[in-house]
Design an enzyme around this catalytic site. Structure first.
Site, PDB file in Angstrom:
ATOM      1  N   CYS A 154       0.807  -1.226   0.000  1.00 40.92           N
ATOM      2  CA  CYS A 154       0.000   0.000   0.000  1.00 40.92           C
ATOM      3  C   CYS A 154       0.838   1.273   0.000  1.00 40.92           C
ATOM      4  CB  CYS A 154      -0.935  -0.001   1.209  1.00 40.92           C
ATOM      5  SG  CYS A 154      -2.255  -1.243   1.126  1.00 40.92           S
ATOM      6  N   ALA A 155       2.103   1.193   0.376  1.00 38.27           N
ATOM      7  CA  ALA A 155       2.974   2.369   0.340  1.00 38.27           C
ATOM      8  C   ALA A 155       3.501   2.641  -1.058  1.00 38.27           C
ATOM      9  CB  ALA A 155       4.148   2.193   1.302  1.00 38.27           C
TER      10      ALA A 155
END
Length: 350
Positions: free
Chosen positions: A142-143
Site C-alpha cells: 500500500c505504500a
C-alpha cells in the site's frame, strides 16, 4: 530536497467488473457462514469498511471456484498488462507524449509475479524504445503509490531532460480464496479492489505540480503488521496487528521528522493526500496529523467507489485533489508493509 520535478500528468484506470458491497457480503455469507464460525461476528466489516463498490478484473463467479498459482498468474499477466497500458496511455496522452519518448519506466506492483516484468510485456503495445530503462519494484504494498512516485521523481531529477513514466498496478482481488479462511481474509474480502494509476515526470517546470521532496520511515520489528504470505494456492494477506492503533501512536513523530528534514512543520502542509487503507485508518490519520475529523474527504470518496487498491489508491486520491484544485503545499502519504510510512511533498504549479 531534490531539484524540482514537474508532474506533467496523472491518470487512473479501473478494470471492467464492478462489485457492489452488499453483493460481496451476501456471496461471502453464502460461502463462509457455515465453514467459518466467526463469520457473523465479523460480518459488520462489510458495512464499516467504507466501501460501497469496487472494480475487479474478473466477474464475481470467477472468484467462487478454487484457483491455484497458475490460474491466478495467468489472469495477473493478462489483466495487469491491460491496466498498465490503459493508465500509461492516458497519462502520456495528457502529457502530449508518446511511448517512444519515455526514457525511464518505473513499475510498482506487489500482487502478482511477472518475469519478464509488466513494462517489458507492454513494450510492444506502448511503443517504448528498446533502450528505455526499466525499473520494476515489488513488495511495497500500500505504500507503493507514494514510494514509487518519490523514486520516479528522484530519477527524473538525477537525469535532466529524461521523461520518466511511473505506473502502479495492483490486482488485490486475486488473493481471494475459499479455503483456509482467516480473519484477515474476511477483512480483505470487504476492503480490496483492483486498479492502476500512472504519472509522467520530467525535471524542470510545468505540469500541475512540482515534486520537491520524497522520504520514508520504516519501523524496526514491524514485519508482522502487513504483508503477503506464500500459500500453495497463491498470495494470502497478513494483518497480524491492527494498523489504526499503530498509525495513531507512531505516525505523528515520523511525519514531524520527515517534514523537519525539508524545513517544514505539520501546519505548513495545506493538504495531506493520504492512502485510505480503510475508514478506521483514515480516522487514525486525521487524529494523528491533527486534521479535522472528516477533512480527508477525497480519501473517503475513493475508498467508497474503488475500495483499497493498494499502491494506486493514493494516486486516485491525488487525482481527485488536483481536479478539485491543489493548495500551495501538499504531502502524499501512504503506509505499507515494512512497516513503512512514505511521503512525497508537492508544490502547486504556478
Amino acid at each position: 530536497m531534490i531539484a524540482p520535478v514537474a508532474l506533467l500528468s496523472l491518470a487512473t484506470a479501473s478494470p471492467p467488473f464492478t462489485l457492489a458491497q452488499k453483493d460481496v457480503e451476501q456471496v461471502a455469507r453464502d460461502l463462509f457462514a457455515d465453514r467459518f464460525p466467526q463469520f457473523e461476528r465479523m460480518a459488520p466489516v462489510f458495512t464499516t469498511a467504507g466501501v460501497r463498490t469496487r472494480q475487479v478484473v474478473r466477474p464475481i463467479e470467477w472468484y467462487l471456484e478454487p484457483r491455484g498459482w497458475p490460474e491466478r498468474t495467468e489472469v495477473y499477466l493478462e489483466a495487469a498488462v491491460d491496466l498498465f497500458v490503459d493508465a500509461a496511455t492516458r497519462a502520456l496522452d495528457e502529457a502530449g507524449l508518446k511511448g517512444s519518448q519515455v526514457d525511464v519506466i518505473v513499475t510498482v506492483s506487489s500482487t502478482g509475479i511477472a518475469t519478464p516484468s509488466l513494462e517489458a510485456r507492454a513494450m510492444g503495445r506502448m511503443g517504448f524504445r528498446p533502450d528505455a530503462a526499466r525499473i520494476p519494484v515489488f513488495g511495497l504494498g500500500c505504500a507503493g503509490g507514494a514510494t514509487g512516485l518519490g523514486l520516479a521523481g528522484k530519477l527524473a531529477a538525477a537525469t535532466p531532460g529524461a521523461v520518466v513514466l511511473f505506473v502502479a498496478v495492483e490486482l488485490c482481488s486475486l488473493a481471494f480464496r475459499m479455503a483456509d479462511l482467516s480473519k484477515a481474509d474476511i477483512v480483505a474480502t470487504a476492503l480490496f479492489g483492483d486498479g492502476a494509476a500512472a504519472c509522467v515526470l520530467r525535471a524542470g517546470e510545468g505540469g500541475f505540480a512540482s515534486l520537491v521532496h520524497a522520504e520514508e520511515r520504516t519501523w524496526p520489528d514491524t514485519l508482522d503488521i502487513m504483508g503477503w504470505r506464500i500459500d500453495p494456492t497463491g498470495l494470502g494477506v497478513i494483518f497480524a496487528r491492527s494498523i489504526p492503533p499503530f498509525a495513531l501512536a507512531n505516525l505523528r513523530p515520523a511525519m514531524d521528522s520527515m517534514l523537519r528534514a525539508q524545513g517544514l512543520e505539520i501546519d505548513d502542509v495545506d493538504r495531506f493526500i493520504c492512502h485510505p487503507g480503510g475508514v478506521k485508518v483514515i480516522e487514525a490519520l486525521e487524529q494523528s496529523l491533527s486534521i479535522g475529523q472528516g477533512q480527508l474527504d477525497h480519501e473517503r470518496a475513493v475508498l467508497a467507489e474503488h475500495g483499497n487498491m493498494s499502491a494506486p489508491t493514493a494516486l486516485f486520491v491525488l487525482d481527485r485533489a488536483r481536479r478539485a484544485g491543489l493548495p500551495p503545499t501538499s504531502v502524499v502519504a501512504a503506509l505499507g508493509p515494512g512497516f513503512t510510512a512514505s511521503t512525497v511533498t508537492l508544490r502547486r504549479a504556478a
